[in-house]
Design a protein around this motif. Structure first.
Motif, mmCIF file in Angstrom:
data_model
loop_
_atom_site.group_PDB
_atom_site.id
_atom_site.type_symbol
_atom_site.label_atom_id
_atom_site.label_comp_id
_atom_site.label_asym_id
_atom_site.label_seq_id
_atom_site.Cartn_x
_atom_site.Cartn_y
_atom_site.Cartn_z
ATOM 1 N N PHE A 181 0.850 -1.184 0.000
ATOM 2 C CA PHE A 181 0.000 0.000 0.000
ATOM 3 C C PHE A 181 0.886 1.234 0.000
ATOM 4 C CE2 PHE A 181 -2.206 3.618 1.555
ATOM 5 C CZ PHE A 181 -3.375 3.563 0.835
ATOM 6 N N ILE A 182 0.639 2.109 -0.992
ATOM 7 C CA ILE A 182 1.288 3.424 -1.016
ATOM 8 C C ILE A 182 0.205 4.447 -1.346
ATOM 9 C CG2 ILE A 182 3.631 2.672 -1.593
ATOM 10 C CD1 ILE A 182 3.005 3.298 -4.541
ATOM 11 N N PRO A 183 0.352 5.685 -0.871
ATOM 12 C CA PRO A 183 -0.684 6.685 -1.155
ATOM 13 C C PRO A 183 -0.712 7.084 -2.627
ATOM 14 C CG PRO A 183 0.645 7.340 0.732
ATOM 15 C CD PRO A 183 1.342 6.185 0.087
ATOM 16 N N ARG A 184 0.418 6.939 -3.295
ATOM 17 C CA ARG A 184 0.435 7.253 -4.721
ATOM 18 C C ARG A 184 0.436 5.953 -5.509
ATOM 19 N NH1 ARG A 184 5.007 11.977 -4.656
ATOM 20 N NH2 ARG A 184 6.091 10.379 -3.478
ATOM 21 N N THR A 185 0.780 6.037 -6.799
ATOM 22 C CA THR A 185 0.790 4.829 -7.617
ATOM 23 C C THR A 185 2.199 4.307 -7.844
ATOM 24 O OG1 THR A 185 0.695 6.319 -9.494
ATOM 25 C CG2 THR A 185 -1.353 5.235 -8.883
ATOM 26 N N GLU A 186 3.209 5.144 -7.637
ATOM 27 C CA GLU A 186 4.600 4.695 -7.760
ATOM 28 C C GLU A 186 5.500 5.700 -7.071
ATOM 29 O OE1 GLU A 186 5.921 4.638 -11.833
ATOM 30 O OE2 GLU A 186 4.818 6.437 -12.328
ATOM 31 N N ASP A 188 7.134 5.572 -4.233
ATOM 32 C CA ASP A 188 6.724 5.761 -2.853
ATOM 33 C C ASP A 188 7.255 4.598 -2.036
ATOM 34 O OD1 ASP A 188 5.371 7.314 -0.979
ATOM 35 O OD2 ASP A 188 3.640 7.514 -2.311
ATOM 36 N N ILE A 189 7.273 4.733 -0.734
ATOM 37 C CA ILE A 189 7.746 3.671 0.147
ATOM 38 C C ILE A 189 6.528 2.994 0.770
ATOM 39 C CG2 ILE A 189 9.061 3.183 2.259
ATOM 40 C CD1 ILE A 189 10.839 4.012 -0.064
ATOM 41 N N VAL A 191 3.691 1.626 2.885
ATOM 42 C CA VAL A 191 3.106 1.889 4.203
ATOM 43 C C VAL A 191 2.826 0.537 4.862
ATOM 44 C CG1 VAL A 191 1.174 2.979 5.418
ATOM 45 C CG2 VAL A 191 2.135 4.065 3.380
ATOM 46 N N ARG A 258 4.369 8.281 7.344
ATOM 47 C CA ARG A 258 3.801 7.466 6.270
ATOM 48 C C ARG A 258 2.483 6.807 6.638
ATOM 49 N NH1 ARG A 258 9.795 5.612 4.865
ATOM 50 N NH2 ARG A 258 10.333 7.494 3.731
ATOM 51 N N PHE A 263 -4.002 2.643 11.041
ATOM 52 C CA PHE A 263 -4.142 2.448 9.604
ATOM 53 C C PHE A 263 -3.291 1.283 9.123
ATOM 54 C CE2 PHE A 263 -2.853 3.469 5.204
ATOM 55 C CZ PHE A 263 -4.106 3.525 4.617
ATOM 56 N N ASP A 266 -4.763 -2.066 10.234
ATOM 57 C CA ASP A 266 -5.955 -2.330 9.450
ATOM 58 C C ASP A 266 -5.609 -2.821 8.044
ATOM 59 O OD1 ASP A 266 -8.628 -2.241 9.197
ATOM 60 O OD2 ASP A 266 -8.791 -0.198 9.978
ATOM 61 N N VAL A 267 -4.730 -2.074 7.393
ATOM 62 C CA VAL A 267 -4.415 -2.364 5.999
ATOM 63 C C VAL A 267 -3.600 -3.658 5.876
ATOM 64 C CG1 VAL A 267 -3.170 -1.481 3.972
ATOM 65 C CG2 VAL A 267 -4.671 0.032 5.280
ATOM 66 N N VAL A 270 -6.150 -6.177 5.333
ATOM 67 C CA VAL A 270 -6.750 -6.029 3.991
ATOM 68 C C VAL A 270 -5.811 -6.612 2.938
ATOM 69 C CG1 VAL A 270 -7.470 -4.344 2.252
ATOM 70 C CG2 VAL A 270 -8.076 -3.977 4.666
ATOM 71 N N ARG A 274 -6.110 -9.795 0.176
ATOM 72 C CA ARG A 274 -6.008 -9.525 -1.262
ATOM 73 C C ARG A 274 -4.824 -10.273 -1.879
ATOM 74 N NH1 ARG A 274 -7.315 -2.999 -1.793
ATOM 75 N NH2 ARG A 274 -9.473 -3.167 -1.063
ATOM 76 N N LYS B 628 -8.128 4.885 0.192
ATOM 77 C CA LYS B 628 -7.351 5.573 -0.847
ATOM 78 C C LYS B 628 -8.273 6.114 -1.932
ATOM 79 C CE LYS B 628 -3.626 4.825 -4.154
ATOM 80 N NZ LYS B 628 -2.472 3.998 -4.468
ATOM 81 N N LEU B 683 9.934 12.280 -1.725
ATOM 82 C CA LEU B 683 9.507 10.933 -1.387
ATOM 83 C C LEU B 683 8.311 10.985 -0.434
ATOM 84 C CD1 LEU B 683 10.027 7.960 -1.734
ATOM 85 C CD2 LEU B 683 11.668 8.068 0.139
ATOM 86 N N ARG B 686 4.209 14.366 -0.896
ATOM 87 C CA ARG B 686 3.729 13.626 -2.056
ATOM 88 C C ARG B 686 2.957 14.474 -3.043
ATOM 89 N NH1 ARG B 686 2.788 9.937 2.261
ATOM 90 N NH2 ARG B 686 4.256 8.208 2.132
ATOM 91 N N SER B 691 1.487 8.948 -13.121
ATOM 92 C CA SER B 691 0.554 7.822 -13.120
ATOM 93 C C SER B 691 -0.561 7.975 -12.082
ATOM 94 C CB SER B 691 1.319 6.516 -12.879
ATOM 95 O OG SER B 691 2.052 6.603 -11.674
ATOM 96 N N ASP B 692 -0.478 8.984 -11.237
ATOM 97 C CA ASP B 692 -1.559 9.225 -10.270
ATOM 98 C C ASP B 692 -2.755 9.934 -10.900
ATOM 99 O OD1 ASP B 692 -0.045 8.195 -8.212
ATOM 100 O OD2 ASP B 692 0.687 10.132 -7.517
ATOM 101 N N PRO B 746 -5.242 8.659 2.811
ATOM 102 C CA PRO B 746 -5.936 7.406 3.111
ATOM 103 C C PRO B 746 -6.239 7.172 4.592
ATOM 104 C CG PRO B 746 -4.292 7.044 1.418
ATOM 105 C CD PRO B 746 -4.116 8.454 1.885
#
Ligand SMILES: Cc1cc2nc3c(=O)[nH]c(=O)nc-3n(C[C@H](O)[C@H](O)[C@H](O)COP(=O)(O)OP(=O)(O)OC[C@H]3O[C@@H](n4cnc5c(N)ncnc54)[C@H](O)[C@@H]3O)c2cc1C
Lengths: 286, 759
Positions: A181-186, A188-189, A191, A258, A263, A266-267, A270, A274, B628, B683, B686, B691-692, B746
């Motif tokens: 899980f990362i807040p962005r799509t790439e 990122d480190i 979470v 992060r 959170f 919880d994740v 999840v 998945r 998210k 980093l 954000r 791609s976001d 999130p």
């Protein structure tokens, strides 16, 4: 700062052991060079291990694979057989950084950098990978889940280098998966990071399962209870729920920039569900 | 290529030629701030405070000065004190007492990263080693980061000289509240009495950085005779020159400033940080001094815009007529006064035609870097809060949010709460375009929601000079002085070519330095295409007039017997047809024989800037298990006046939306309990990566500005105003909960969904 690039592990281990100041192994350098530039580290000696054959090769061994510790992420992706047997490990390694970083970053560096959030480490743990370590006193083996002790702290002693990782042979109907899980799509480190490796029997019942979690404790975790929750089941909703609960119970995260404790915990549940479902789908077809 | 509401009525204006600065930018030839190199240059580095708030007892540079390779060290002692007074600098008011302290701390350090000393050395590693040898004795003081905390009576006081302005009687004790401002129209009490529904909400936003990819960088060189040159990445080199000359006590003419290509500014490069330091170091050594900030320094010590606490109350009748709007805005200024709370107040209700408005604003100091302008400074914060309440009103009334806005929309003749009556504006046209857009009428998937919000920004004109030279072969060199951040050179060349009736490719636009051109205020306030465009047209018309004069001379007829038609100089009246019509190129050939070079100058203080309204539509999808949010579709609809170069208008729309989406979803400053910034890098700070985001759709609405020859309004800023409220409204529908805090990260969204907290 001295730079050396020996062509044997023994020579490399000797140099590292002999240096009285801070001595560092250099693989891809995507962590090390950044840390040197930003003055977090200023080693007296840097030993590049990329001239050493074992660290740079992927080979088949005893029905399984031996992966050199300094093989780059992009090279793993291009290895068709490895990718077929361990798609989850390869996808985890390929989540590291960007295309540019992929050309350099290694499994050994990812593990030895000592970050609890390293993406490929939960996948190595779920895979049951064993590190082959060479030091001034010879070679030894250590399960990947035992290599990292705490942030930036490893079970390696002075002069020790991870030469390669051994991944065991895969039976039929076995596969793995990794999700983070990362807040962005790439870029990122993680979470939370989660890897699941499953083996099914012919009827589709799970006979072995390993779950690795990243970024939810001081080091990447093997969650044995989560694996146990899946073994003997068809990996149905009830089993997944139990595995998720076990994963959450294993979490000892921190509140930081992060994510919060709540959170992350919880994740972790999840993602366990998945990831297990993806591994299940793959195992059925394998 | 995207939608455009009306077609252009010009030959070149409204087309999409390749930008003149494009090839050099894509090949890497273009020189940005850090790309300049001068023989013999030294490396300058800044020592920064590790504390959020501390008194400087002493600074000992003796050990550093002895290090071989160190050529100069400066501290605040190398700068003359400046009086505390607000003086005009271009259109802004500047207090040089604070500018001086921002450049180099004096009695106290006021934020982590505050400069305390600087070194010039022969190499980067020596400069770094020297910084470590400087001993600063600090007395650490209690600090305050949060804006609401900073307003409490017992909060640590950042600046003991601050007595709140704008309140009567004036307070007797210093505090962190620098100023109270108030804007009132009509009678809100009466307005709220007329309302059938009153909604009152409190919002919190985080400071966000401009996030320009190019860090601050400059090279300064001061000669033995006291003249100096400065190359810097800036949005305004005349303003940079004025600030530097003032802080160093020099005559302005001694200093020549050249602006490099600029890798983004968004308001954050209207401020000087390194420049006076580099000049002071060079003045000591008479060697060029180059300074480049690291990304960490950029985050810790430049920008951002304010974080804020905003309270909004609105009253509305059952039919959707808004009867009153009230707001209280508390904006972080950083460590010196001067948050954009005033424009925030002025923008808050500007999209609407309201009879009763009251907005109160507070400018609040805390131990953070001094805020800098950021795209529509102040507007996005107050409008996020107001637009979120407008969305809630629509929901509570069961009304379409576009219809509600149409019912209350500002139009030509509307008196804005902040004073003026609007001329022709495009708020209604934008709403109509949104209503009929494919996006608004398109389908939504599972876990998705759609939101809409409006936004307003003033836009400005101001001092501007453009110089046009007609070259010997009929080509034209155009020199402007407003740094080109988003396609300005293309737009100016297009307007010049349109006026002169020559091909676009025959105009070469460049940005001049402060010694080669008259004064130019900054590229800011969405003013450059408007103002430098006006000056370009004036300069072009001057060239035409001069060319007509030259033809009259050649033909030996009176000047008024010559006309300019269809790109030709023709004999007119009785003389019509007597002489062969001439083109500008024909005149250019004989310039030397007819009186010398033809040079047109437009030196103006541009008047008649017109506001731009915009409406954004956002679709977001929520992952219900992780909270998210992903933006799945996004459309910007905005009034451009006339789009000179539609691609660059669309680029500005998309860029504003992208920054606003980052503001809405993930961007924030995270401090530890000692007031140290925890995420000083891309980093963990954000901004969205490519791609976001979905491809951001655009619709250019064109309601021409009657006070510009090509109808230009200024479009750069409005696009960052609506995204936060649009995303917030769409998130409300995707998640089922209404949230009142940014960013919608999130952990927060998941928590809100679990709590089922909803309005
Ligand atoms: C832009 C960017 C993005 C990134 N994104 C991610 C991401 O998404 N996920 C992620 O997990 N990481 C990410 N990283 C971190 C980094 O790329 C990875 O940790 C990578 O796997 C490190 O491998 P390397 O070969 O470059 O290691 P190096 O930098 O060479 O080494 C890292 C550390 O391990 C030690 N070391 C290396 N190899 C060995 C060995 N064989 N034996 C003993 N010690 C050794 C080194 O001495 C050093 O301390 C990112 C880095 C960058 C710069």
């Amino acid at each position: 700062m001295r730079y050396e690039s020996p062509d044997t592990l023994e020579a490399a281990a000797k140099m590292l052991a002999a240096e009285s100041g801070d001595a560092r192994v250099l693989a891809g350098g995507t962590d090390l060079l950044v840390q040197i530039r930003s003055e977090i580290l200023s080693p007296a000696l840097v030993v590049d291990i990329k001239k050493i054959a074992e660290t740079r090769t992927v080979s088949e061994e005893k029905g399984g694979f031996r992966i050199g510790a300094a093989v780059a992420g992009a090279e793993l992706k291009e290895h068709a057989k490895l990718k077929k047997a361990w798609p989850g490990l390869v996808e985890a390694a390929n989540l590291i950084g960007s295309t540019q970083v992929q050309g350099r970053c290694s499994l050994g560096g990812n593990l030895c950098n000592g970050s609890p959030a390293a993406d490929s480490v939960p996948a190595l743990i779920a895979a049951g990978a064993v590190a082959s370590i060479v030091g001034p006193n010879g070679r030894r083996e250590l399960k990947v889940e035992d290599v990292m002790l705490a942030p930036r702290k490893l079970a390696l002693t002075k002069g020790e280098i991870i030469a390669s990782f051994f991944l065991p042979a895969r039976p039929a109907h076995a596969s793995d998966a990794y999700l983070r899980f990362i807040p962005r799509t790439e870029m990122d480190i993680a979470v939370v990071g989660c890897a699941v490796s499953l083996v099914l029997d012919a009827s589709g019942t799970c006979t072995a399962a390993r779950v690795g979690l990243g970024a939810v404790a001081a080091r990447p975790l093997l969650v044995e209870d989560a694996g146990k929750a899946l073994v003997g089941t068809k990996v149905d909703e009830a089993a997944l729920e139990k595995a998720a609960a076990a994963a959450r119970a294993a979490c000892k995260p921190i509140d930081d920039k992060r994510g919060t404790i709540e959170f992350r915990t919880d994740v972790a549940g999840v993602l366990t569900k998945r990831t297990a479902l993806i591994a299940l789908e793959r195992a059925r077809k394998a | 290529m995207q939608e455009r509401v009306k077609g252009p009525q010009f030959d070149i204006v409204g087309t999409r030629p390749v930008r003149p600065d494009g090839a050099d930018k894509v090949t890497g030839r273009a020189k940005y701030g850090a790309d300049h190199r001068v023989a013999g240059q030294l490396v300058g580095k800044v020592l920064r405070s590790p504390y959020a708030h501390a008194r400087i007892r002493s600074i000992d540079v003796s050990a550093a000065a002895k290090l071989p390779g160190v050529k100069a060290i400066i501290t605040s002692a190398d700068f003359q004190e400046q009086p505390s007074e607000f003086v005009p600098a271009g259109e802004m008011l500047v207090n040089y007492r604070d500018v001086l302290r921002n450049v180099m701390a004096r009695e106290k350090v006021l934020f982590e990263g505050h400069p305390v000393a600087a070194v010039a050395a022969t190499s980067e590693s020596i400069a770094r080693a020297a910084l470590k040898l400087i001993k600063v004795d600090y007395e650490v003081l209690p600090h305050v980061i949060d804006v609401v905390e900073a307003m409490k009576p017992d909060a640590p006081v950042v600046d003991e000289t601050i007595i709140t302005a704008g309140v009567t009687p004036p307070p007797t004790k210093p505090s962190n509240v620098a100023k109270r401002v108030e804007f009132v129209l009509g009678d809100i009490e009466k307005g709220f009495k007329e309302a059938d529904l009153v909604i009152e909400r409190e919002f919190n936003t985080q400071p966000v950085h401009q996030g320009y990819i190019e860090p601050h960088a400059c090279i300064a060189t001061v000669s033995e005779d006291g003249t100096a040159e400065l190359w810097t990445t800036t949005q305004g080199h005349w303003v940079a020159r004025a600030h530097c000359a003032r802080l160093l006590g020099w005559d302005i003419t001694k200093l020549r400033v050249t602006s490099s290509e600029i890798g983004g500014g968004f308001g954050g490069k209207t401020v000087v940080y390194l420049e006076p330091v580099a000049l002071a170091l060079s003045a000591k050594t008479h060697r060029p001094v180059k300074m480049v900030m690291s990304r960490e320094e950029v985050f810790k010590a430049s920008g951002p815009t304010s974080g804020a606490n905003v309270w909004v109350k609105m009253g509305v009748k059952k039919d959707g007529t808004i009867t009153a709007g009230e707001a209280v805005l508390k904006y972080q200024a950083g460590c010196f006064q001067g948050s954009p709370v005033q424009p925030g107040c002025m923008c808050a209700f500007a999209p609407y035609d309201l009879a009763n408005v009251k907005v109160v604003g507070f400018d609040v100091l805390s131990n953070r870097p001094k805020v800098a302008a950021y795209r529509a400074p102040g507007g996005p914060i107050s409008e996020y809060a107001v637009e979120s309440v407008v969305d809630e009103i629509a929901e509570k009334l069961g009304m379409c949010p576009i219809e509600l806005r149409l019912k209350n929309a500002a139009k030509e003749g509307t008196k804005a709460a902040y004073g003026p009556k609007f001329g022709p504006i495009g708020m209604v046209e934008c709403l109509e375009a949104a209503k009929s857009s494919p996006h608004w009428n398109g389908p939504l998937g599972k876990n998705q929601g759609r939101g809409i919000a409006a936004g307003f920004w003033f836009n400005i004109g101001g001092e501007t000079t453009v110089n046009l030279q007609l070259n010997e072969d009929g080509t034209v060199t155009l020199m402007a002085g407003t740094p080109d951040i988003g396609g300005l050179r293309a737009s100016l060349a297009m307007m010049a070519a349109e006026e002169l009736k020559i091909p676009y490719e025959k105009v070469r636009p460049i940005i001049g330095d402060t010694a080669t051109l008259g004064y130019n205020f900054v590229t800011g306030g969405s003013r450059s295409t408007f103002s430098s465009g006006l000056a370009t047209v004036e300069a072009a018309r001057s060239i035409i007039k001069q060319a007509c004069g030259r033809a009259a001379k050649l033909w030996e007829i009176p000047e008024d017997a010559v006309t300019w038609e269809d790109g030709e100089i023709r004999p007119a009246g009785d003389n019509a047809g007597k002489f062969k019509a001439m083109k500008l190129a024909d005149i250019a050939k004989v310039a030397g024989k007819t009186g010398g070079a033809l040079v047109g100058v437009g030196a103006i203080s541009a008047q008649g800037a017109a506001p731009s309204f915009g409406v954004h539509i956002a679709d977001t999808e929520v992952d219900p298990d992780t909270g998210k949010l992903t933006v799945t579709r996004y459309t910007v609809i905005q009034d451009a006046g006339i789009a000179i170069h539609p691609s660059y208008v669309e680029g500005q729309f998309q860029g504003g939306a992208a920054q606003g989406i980052g503001w809405a979803l993930n961007e924030e400053y995270i401090y530890d309990d000692k007031g140290r910034l925890q995420n000083a890098g891309f980093l963990d700070y954000r901004i969205p990566v490519a791609s976001d985001l979905p491809m951001i759709e655009t619709i250019i609405v064109e309601v021409p500005n009657p006070r510009h020859p090509y109808g230009v309004r200024g479009i750069g800023e409005t696009a960052i105003v609506p995204p936060m409220a649009a995303v917030n409204a769409s998130a409300r529908r995707a998640t089922g909960v209404r949230m009142f805090e940014l960013p919608l990260s999130p952990p927060k969204v998941l928590k809100a969904m679990k709590g089922g907290k909803s309005a």
